[in-house]
Structure formats: C-alpha cells, structure tokens
Design a protein around this motif. Sequence first.
Motif, short mmCIF file in Angstrom:
data_model
loop_
_atom_site.label_atom_id
_atom_site.label_comp_id
_atom_site.label_asym_id
_atom_site.label_seq_id
_atom_site.Cartn_x
_atom_site.Cartn_y
_atom_site.Cartn_z
N LYS A 126 -18.69 -118.13 -101.13
CA LYS A 126 -17.75 -117.60 -100.13
C LYS A 126 -17.05 -118.76 -99.41
O LYS A 126 -15.84 -118.71 -99.16
CB LYS A 126 -18.49 -116.70 -99.13
CG LYS A 126 -17.61 -116.08 -98.08
CD LYS A 126 -16.66 -115.05 -98.65
CE LYS A 126 -15.89 -114.39 -97.52
NZ LYS A 126 -14.81 -113.57 -97.98
N TYR A 127 -17.82 -119.81 -99.12
CA TYR A 127 -17.23 -121.01 -98.50
C TYR A 127 -16.16 -121.60 -99.41
O TYR A 127 -15.03 -121.88 -98.97
CB TYR A 127 -18.32 -122.05 -98.23
CG TYR A 127 -17.79 -123.42 -97.92
CD1 TYR A 127 -17.16 -123.70 -96.71
CD2 TYR A 127 -17.88 -124.45 -98.85
CE1 TYR A 127 -16.65 -124.95 -96.43
CE2 TYR A 127 -17.38 -125.71 -98.58
CZ TYR A 127 -16.77 -125.96 -97.37
OH TYR A 127 -16.26 -127.21 -97.10
N ILE A 128 -16.48 -121.76 -100.69
CA ILE A 128 -15.55 -122.35 -101.65
C ILE A 128 -14.23 -121.57 -101.68
O ILE A 128 -13.15 -122.16 -101.67
CB ILE A 128 -16.18 -122.42 -103.06
CG1 ILE A 128 -17.33 -123.45 -103.08
CG2 ILE A 128 -15.15 -122.74 -104.12
CD1 ILE A 128 -18.26 -123.33 -104.29
N THR A 129 -14.33 -120.26 -101.70
CA THR A 129 -13.12 -119.44 -101.78
C THR A 129 -12.40 -119.31 -100.44
O THR A 129 -11.24 -118.92 -100.41
CB THR A 129 -13.42 -118.02 -102.32
OG1 THR A 129 -14.35 -117.37 -101.44
CG2 THR A 129 -13.98 -118.09 -103.73
N SER A 130 -13.07 -119.66 -99.34
CA SER A 130 -12.46 -119.52 -98.01
C SER A 130 -11.72 -120.77 -97.55
O SER A 130 -10.94 -120.69 -96.59
CB SER A 130 -13.54 -119.18 -96.98
OG SER A 130 -14.10 -117.93 -97.26
N VAL A 131 -11.97 -121.91 -98.18
CA VAL A 131 -11.29 -123.14 -97.76
C VAL A 131 -9.81 -123.01 -98.13
O VAL A 131 -9.47 -122.78 -99.29
CB VAL A 131 -11.92 -124.39 -98.42
CG1 VAL A 131 -11.10 -125.64 -98.10
CG2 VAL A 131 -13.36 -124.57 -97.96
N LYS A 132 -8.99 -123.17 -97.13
CA LYS A 132 -7.54 -123.07 -97.34
C LYS A 132 -7.01 -124.38 -97.93
O LYS A 132 -7.58 -125.44 -97.69
CB LYS A 132 -6.85 -122.77 -96.01
CG LYS A 132 -7.24 -121.42 -95.42
CD LYS A 132 -6.70 -121.28 -94.01
CE LYS A 132 -7.12 -120.00 -93.35
NZ LYS A 132 -8.55 -119.86 -93.13
N PRO A 133 -5.92 -124.32 -98.70
CA PRO A 133 -5.38 -125.54 -99.32
C PRO A 133 -5.13 -126.67 -98.32
O PRO A 133 -5.40 -127.83 -98.61
CB PRO A 133 -4.07 -125.06 -99.96
CG PRO A 133 -4.28 -123.61 -100.21
CD PRO A 133 -5.17 -123.13 -99.09
N GLU A 134 -4.65 -126.31 -97.13
CA GLU A 134 -4.38 -127.35 -96.13
C GLU A 134 -5.66 -127.95 -95.54
O GLU A 134 -5.62 -128.99 -94.88
CB GLU A 134 -3.47 -126.83 -95.02
CG GLU A 134 -4.04 -125.69 -94.19
CD GLU A 134 -3.77 -124.29 -94.75
OE1 GLU A 134 -3.98 -123.33 -93.99
OE2 GLU A 134 -3.37 -124.15 -95.92
N GLU A 135 -6.80 -127.32 -95.79
CA GLU A 135 -8.09 -127.82 -95.30
C GLU A 135 -8.89 -128.55 -96.38
O GLU A 135 -9.96 -129.06 -96.12
CB GLU A 135 -8.94 -126.66 -94.78
CG GLU A 135 -8.30 -125.87 -93.66
CD GLU A 135 -9.00 -124.56 -93.37
OE1 GLU A 135 -8.77 -124.03 -92.28
OE2 GLU A 135 -9.76 -124.06 -94.21
#
Length: 188
Positions: A126-135
Amino acid sequence: MKKQKMINTKKAVIATLFFGAVSFGYAQTTTMPSDSAKVETAQTQTASANPEIDTLKKQVATNANDTAALVKLATAYQDAKDLPNALATWKNISTLLPDWAPGYYSQGYVYQSMKDDANAKTAYEKYITSVKPEELEANKKNLAYAEFFVAYNLKDTDKESAKQHIAKSLEYDPMNADATKLKTFLNQ
C-alpha cells in the motif's frame, strides 16, 4: 472539509519531518524479544507511565483529527515498544489521511516488528502504491526497503513478481547488498 484535510496532511508531514521521520528508518532494524507475553506487559506499563504519551493522548482527546499529534503519538508508542497502540494509531492516521504514504510504511514496520509478515507485506505494498511521483525522490530509501521486503516475501510463492519487486528495489538503491543477493537467488 477538503481544505481541513489538506491542512492536516501538511501538519502530519511537518510533524514527521520535525521528528526526523522516525518511523521511516525503523523497518530495517527490526528486533522483537522472544518472550512476547512478558514484553507486552512491560511495554504497556512503560507506555502508560510515559509522560510524553500521556500528554499526546490528552492532546488527541481534545482534537481527534490532529494528525500532527497523532504522528507524534504513534512514534512515541513505537519508541516505547507499545506496538499494538502504535499500530492502532498509524491505522487511525491512514483513515484520516488515506493518501499519505508514510502512514502505510509505518504500519508495515509495526506489523513486521510484531512478526506479522503477511500484514507487513500488505502495508508495504500500500505504501509503494501510495507514494506520489513528486514524492519519489524523498522516499527512495523507504521504497527500496519496501520493495525488498515484498520481494523477499514472494520469493517462494511468486518468483516473477518477486523479480519485479527486487528490480524496483535495486532501482531505488543499487548498492543494497541484500537486494543484490536476493536478485541473484531469484535468477538461479
């Protein structure tokens, strides 16, 4: 409502940064004593006698949506090794801020510390998929670890997915010796 959520997200991020992103570095140094029954009792006593935790609990009781205070409380629980309360608090933060990736990483760490690899894997995914490109840049170290953990947990059941995750891990941290070893193992 949306403006309040944005303010809470900013407060949580600032609090996490202020406290040195304490939860982010934990997953790589996980240890858990073997006699968990005695440890849980000691942890609960330690946490309940912890003035920082008591102060933060009062602050959260005053405003249950104060995500900055919740981050501090979750971190204080982790530091006191009160993992059940740390997990409950991180889950509460993720409910309030469902798009805030660090909350899921922290849940993964706590689950991993509790020797619950299945839920740790789910939280890290869930963490992997939640990181936004700008982050992405700011999260590379944690992404590398999360991808490694997921790959390691898939190595015996889904080798192809494990290979994809380990490739991402090495993309984020090409010098990680453990990830390199796992890649070699998966390619045999």
